[in-house]
Design a protein around this motif. Sequence first.
Motif, PDB file in Angstrom:
ATOM      1  N   ALA A  70       0.827  -1.206   0.000  1.00 31.07           N
ATOM      2  CA  ALA A  70       0.000   0.000   0.000  1.00 31.07           C
ATOM      3  C   ALA A  70       0.862   1.257   0.000  1.00 31.07           C
ATOM      4  CB  ALA A  70      -0.933   0.001   1.207  1.00 31.07           C
ATOM      5  N   GLY A  71       0.594   2.154  -0.939  1.00 31.36           N
ATOM      6  CA  GLY A  71       1.344   3.390  -1.069  1.00 31.36           C
ATOM      7  C   GLY A  71       2.409   3.343  -2.133  1.00 31.36           C
ATOM      8  N   ASP A  72       2.871   2.135  -2.497  1.00 28.83           N
ATOM      9  CA  ASP A  72       3.848   2.051  -3.580  1.00 28.83           C
ATOM     10  C   ASP A  72       3.217   2.472  -4.898  1.00 28.83           C
ATOM     11  OD1 ASP A  72       5.923   1.316  -1.960  1.00 28.83           O
ATOM     12  OD2 ASP A  72       5.932  -0.794  -2.528  1.00 28.83           O
ATOM     13  N   GLU A  73       1.905   2.237  -5.041  1.00 27.76           N
ATOM     14  CA  GLU A  73       1.225   2.670  -6.267  1.00 27.76           C
ATOM     15  C   GLU A  73       1.123   4.191  -6.361  1.00 27.76           C
ATOM     16  OE1 GLU A  73      -2.363   2.449  -3.441  1.00 27.76           O
ATOM     17  OE2 GLU A  73      -0.303   1.680  -3.589  1.00 27.76           O
ATOM     18  N   LEU A  74       1.421   4.887  -5.260  1.00 29.34           N
ATOM     19  CA  LEU A  74       1.430   6.352  -5.254  1.00 29.34           C
ATOM     20  C   LEU A  74       2.838   6.914  -5.416  1.00 29.34           C
ATOM     21  CD1 LEU A  74      -1.002   6.973  -2.240  1.00 29.34           C
ATOM     22  CD2 LEU A  74      -1.562   6.792  -4.679  1.00 29.34           C
ATOM     23  N   GLY A  75       3.834   6.049  -5.445  1.00 27.32           N
ATOM     24  CA  GLY A  75       5.216   6.523  -5.522  1.00 27.32           C
ATOM     25  C   GLY A  75       5.689   7.170  -4.237  1.00 27.32           C
ATOM     26  N   LEU A  76       5.213   6.665  -3.099  1.00 30.26           N
ATOM     27  CA  LEU A  76       5.641   7.242  -1.823  1.00 30.26           C
ATOM     28  C   LEU A  76       7.123   6.999  -1.588  1.00 30.26           C
ATOM     29  CD1 LEU A  76       2.762   6.245   0.635  1.00 30.26           C
ATOM     30  CD2 LEU A  76       3.039   8.379  -0.627  1.00 30.26           C
ATOM     31  N   PRO A  77       7.848   8.007  -1.101  1.00 24.55           N
ATOM     32  CA  PRO A  77       9.232   7.789  -0.677  1.00 24.55           C
ATOM     33  C   PRO A  77       9.254   7.319   0.770  1.00 24.55           C
ATOM     34  CG  PRO A  77       8.704  10.098  -0.458  1.00 24.55           C
ATOM     35  CD  PRO A  77       7.446   9.426  -0.989  1.00 24.55           C
ATOM     36  N   GLN A  78      10.424   6.946   1.241  1.00 23.73           N
ATOM     37  CA  GLN A  78      10.594   6.659   2.660  1.00 23.73           C
ATOM     38  C   GLN A  78      10.489   7.984   3.418  1.00 23.73           C
ATOM     39  OE1 GLN A  78      10.750   3.710   3.805  1.00 23.73           O
ATOM     40  NE2 GLN A  78      11.753   3.687   5.812  1.00 23.73           N
ATOM     41  N   ALA A  79       9.592   8.052   4.381  1.00 24.71           N
ATOM     42  CA  ALA A  79       9.402   9.289   5.139  1.00 24.71           C
ATOM     43  C   ALA A  79      10.444   9.399   6.249  1.00 24.71           C
ATOM     44  CB  ALA A  79       7.998   9.332   5.742  1.00 24.71           C
ATOM     45  N   THR A  80      10.799  10.625   6.575  1.00 25.54           N
ATOM     46  CA  THR A  80      11.666  10.889   7.717  1.00 25.54           C
ATOM     47  C   THR A  80      10.814  11.023   8.959  1.00 25.54           C
ATOM     48  OG1 THR A  80      13.280  12.024   6.318  1.00 25.54           O
ATOM     49  CG2 THR A  80      13.365  12.477   8.683  1.00 25.54           C
ATOM     50  N   VAL A  81      11.091  10.202   9.961  1.00 26.76           N
ATOM     51  CA  VAL A  81      10.330  10.201  11.208  1.00 26.76           C
ATOM     52  C   VAL A  81      11.245  10.678  12.328  1.00 26.76           C
ATOM     53  CG1 VAL A  81       8.983   8.811  12.828  1.00 26.76           C
ATOM     54  CG2 VAL A  81       8.938   8.267  10.378  1.00 26.76           C
ATOM     55  N   PRO A  82      10.840  11.695  13.087  1.00 25.84           N
ATOM     56  CA  PRO A  82      11.679  12.142  14.215  1.00 25.84           C
ATOM     57  C   PRO A  82      11.931  10.996  15.184  1.00 25.84           C
ATOM     58  CG  PRO A  82       9.866  13.685  13.809  1.00 25.84           C
ATOM     59  CD  PRO A  82       9.591  12.474  12.965  1.00 25.84           C
ATOM     60  N   ASP A  83      13.115  10.955  15.737  1.00 26.47           N
ATOM     61  CA  ASP A  83      13.464   9.863  16.644  1.00 26.47           C
ATOM     62  C   ASP A  83      12.462   9.713  17.776  1.00 26.47           C
ATOM     63  OD1 ASP A  83      15.664   9.364  15.098  1.00 26.47           O
ATOM     64  OD2 ASP A  83      17.140  10.104  16.549  1.00 26.47           O
ATOM     65  N   GLU A  84      11.983  10.833  18.306  1.00 24.76           N
ATOM     66  CA  GLU A  84      11.074  10.756  19.451  1.00 24.76           C
ATOM     67  C   GLU A  84       9.717  10.153  19.095  1.00 24.76           C
ATOM     68  OE1 GLU A  84      10.857  14.983  17.773  1.00 24.76           O
ATOM     69  OE2 GLU A  84      12.412  13.466  18.218  1.00 24.76           O
ATOM     70  N   ALA A  85       9.400  10.090  17.785  1.00 26.02           N
ATOM     71  CA  ALA A  85       8.115   9.537  17.356  1.00 26.02           C
ATOM     72  C   ALA A  85       8.210   8.092  16.897  1.00 26.02           C
ATOM     73  CB  ALA A  85       7.532  10.392  16.224  1.00 26.02           C
ATOM     74  N   LYS A  86       9.401   7.540  16.827  1.00 23.96           N
ATOM     75  CA  LYS A  86       9.575   6.200  16.290  1.00 23.96           C
ATOM     76  C   LYS A  86       9.046   5.136  17.249  1.00 23.96           C
ATOM     77  CE  LYS A  86      13.385   7.247  13.161  1.00 23.96           C
ATOM     78  NZ  LYS A  86      14.812   7.050  12.828  1.00 23.96           N
ATOM     79  N   ARG A  87       8.490   4.082  16.647  1.00 23.84           N
ATOM     80  CA  ARG A  87       7.901   2.991  17.423  1.00 23.84           C
ATOM     81  C   ARG A  87       8.606   1.655  17.200  1.00 23.84           C
ATOM     82  NH1 ARG A  87       2.503   4.059  18.732  1.00 23.84           N
ATOM     83  NH2 ARG A  87       2.098   6.299  18.741  1.00 23.84           N
ATOM     84  N   ASP A  88       9.412   1.572  16.172  1.00 29.44           N
ATOM     85  CA  ASP A  88       9.949   0.285  15.749  1.00 29.44           C
ATOM     86  C   ASP A  88      10.979  -0.243  16.744  1.00 29.44           C
ATOM     87  OD1 ASP A  88      10.784  -1.935  14.372  1.00 29.44           O
ATOM     88  OD2 ASP A  88      11.457  -0.878  12.599  1.00 29.44           O
ATOM     89  N   PRO A  89      10.833  -1.509  17.190  1.00 29.84           N
ATOM     90  CA  PRO A  89      11.815  -2.073  18.125  1.00 29.84           C
ATOM     91  C   PRO A  89      13.224  -2.172  17.533  1.00 29.84           C
ATOM     92  CG  PRO A  89      10.291  -3.766  17.352  1.00 29.84           C
ATOM     93  CD  PRO A  89       9.731  -2.455  16.928  1.00 29.84           C
ATOM     94  N   ILE A  90      13.343  -2.213  16.217  1.00 35.00           N
ATOM     95  CA  ILE A  90      14.684  -2.233  15.622  1.00 35.00           C
ATOM     96  C   ILE A  90      15.427  -0.955  15.978  1.00 35.00           C
ATOM     97  CG2 ILE A  90      15.937  -2.106  13.435  1.00 35.00           C
ATOM     98  CD1 ILE A  90      13.982  -4.089  12.270  1.00 35.00           C
ATOM     99  N   PHE A  91      14.748   0.192  15.890  1.00 35.47           N
ATOM    100  CA  PHE A  91      15.367   1.465  16.270  1.00 35.47           C
ATOM    101  C   PHE A  91      15.623   1.502  17.773  1.00 35.47           C
ATOM    102  CE2 PHE A  91      14.688   5.753  18.004  1.00 35.47           C
ATOM    103  CZ  PHE A  91      15.722   6.440  17.385  1.00 35.47           C
ATOM    104  N   LEU A  92      14.638   1.089  18.542  1.00 35.38           N
ATOM    105  CA  LEU A  92      14.740   1.206  19.998  1.00 35.38           C
ATOM    106  C   LEU A  92      15.811   0.278  20.558  1.00 35.38           C
ATOM    107  CD1 LEU A  92      10.912   1.362  20.769  1.00 35.38           C
ATOM    108  CD2 LEU A  92      12.514   3.278  20.600  1.00 35.38           C
ATOM    109  N   ARG A  93      15.872  -0.977  20.079  1.00 33.19           N
ATOM    110  CA  ARG A  93      16.810  -1.952  20.629  1.00 33.19           C
ATOM    111  C   ARG A  93      18.241  -1.745  20.134  1.00 33.19           C
ATOM    112  NH1 ARG A  93      15.792  -6.319  23.301  1.00 33.19           N
ATOM    113  NH2 ARG A  93      17.221  -7.673  22.162  1.00 33.19           N
ATOM    114  N   SER A  94      18.383  -1.027  19.007  1.00 29.24           N
ATOM    115  CA  SER A  94      19.733  -0.771  18.504  1.00 29.24           C
ATOM    116  C   SER A  94      20.310   0.519  19.056  1.00 29.24           C
ATOM    117  CB  SER A  94      19.715  -0.709  16.972  1.00 29.24           C
ATOM    118  OG  SER A  94      19.035   0.455  16.526  1.00 29.24           O
ATOM    119  N   GLY A  95      19.603   1.162  19.964  1.00 27.75           N
ATOM    120  CA  GLY A  95      20.076   2.424  20.507  1.00 27.75           C
ATOM    121  C   GLY A  95      20.135   3.522  19.461  1.00 27.75           C
TER     122      GLY A  95
END
Length: 543
Positions: free
Chosen positions: A375-400
């Motif tokens: 979903a969204g690839d059909e719109l040509g969406l780029p990867q969005a920049t998400v502020p660190d304080e708003a991130k939810r992904d455990p990959i970001f959180l567990r990797s410090g």
Amino acid sequence: MARRLTSAGISTRPQLAPAAAPSEWWRSAVVYQVYLRSFADSDGDGIGDLTGLRQRLPYLAWLGVDALWINPHYPSGGADGGYDVIDYRAVDPDYGDVADLEALVDDARRLGLRVVLDVVPNHTSDRHAWFQAALADPHCPEAARYHFAPPSEEPPNNWQSLFGGPAWSRTPDGRWYLHLFAPEQPDLNWRDPAVAADFEETLRFWLDRGVSGFRVDVAYGLYKDAALRDNPGVYAPTLFGHGPEQAMTWNQPEVHDVWRRWREICDEYPGTMLVGEVCLADLEQVALYSRPDEMHQSLSFRLLKSPWDTTSFAEAISSALDSFATVGAPVSWVLGNHDKDRQVTRFGGGAVGRARARAAALLMLALPGSAYLYAGDELGLPQATVPDEAKRDPIFLRSGGTRSGRDGCRIPMPWNATSGVGFSPDAAADPWLPIPADWGRYAVSRQTSRSGSTLNLHRRALALRKEHPAFGSGRATVSTQGDVLTVRCAGDDETVRCVVNMGAETVLVGDAGPVLLASTARVRRSGDTVALPPNSAVWLTES
């Protein structure tokens, strides 16, 4: 000056995609992946839900896909985007209830769409009733359904979590438990028969409600080395998938018996299917999961992980066609999903990334087999920049913070050009992930009225794929010449070609029949020659 292609090049032998019976719709289907939390919010709480998705089903029918796969909708601990499941036979209240899902399935069927659910058999949430019982009583039956080890100074082995750090954590009483993902996702022990029995009930619960199958998360996992021996190496995310370095963790031979049993269950419900997430480096091993008595499909991620060049793409396509042909299964092609950066960004970003993503879309939709569209690839969406304080992904959180995580490909879908992009009703709560200020430029409402938009390119490609069955089910031959990749698909009544120029110069494609579709308006035809600009693709019929 444009280069002219000659007949020379590197080619592979043609591969046949077997004709699909009506009940085998999945062999050449285009499946649209819905990240439910980010698709459409109907009640204004900032979280996508089943009613919102139901309201947007006409869009999917208009787009022309055959089915939708919904990321996990179950009650969850929220540690990993719904992949930490508390109850497999319920719906998270954030998304609705079972009646909402049943209504969605009914509406989808009326629109000619099938619904595929995500099922997560490798692990549960740490809040699942089984794990909670095991924490309270080490000797209860539920404790045998996970991997526990007695208290000791060191973990039982060297296994690592895919989200970073050791794959073992301690319980309050000092025991170790296994989690190959986040600590909130304890791995199930499939050597306990109670686990298999419970999941069989789960499959029937949802099949009885009319769903058309399941995407199986971590289908190459489930069983681990019985002796819990050390792995010989460490997995690197840059690889195509897990290999011998993770021999004790993944791809144990016993796992295939699970899929044989699940196939038997699906066979009781005609027209249903199983598609597995099988992240192994060896495509021949991936294909084994799609043998005639196992899952119907196993996803091929080579294109998802290949850089933009002819050698990588040609190898990704030809190796998948060869491997899956050995078991008589179609290839399930993937260019984007909820775990990887968006194609526009992966392929260079900006105008170059957009052009390449459009060309890659035509390539994927030309290939024999099924295609999974995020979903969204059909719109040509780029990867969005998400502020660190708003991130939810455990990959970001567990990797410090050393790994950026996957939040940027999970931003809410832009439906219109208002400040909230139509994701939620007016005066709604803030969306669960922040929406970039320029997100409205990609909105569905804007793109539907522009004939050359990325959305309309996808819609036209999906329509032509149905009109020309050689796309999706033809006999494919892959060839390369310099920076040009050609896939020739021979069907019963016609032969079609997809030609992709992955280089920096315009090339001339000779012996070109009528142009069915091009990824850019800058494609020019002169006689039997087509001028194909850099980073573009064209669909041709044979002259």
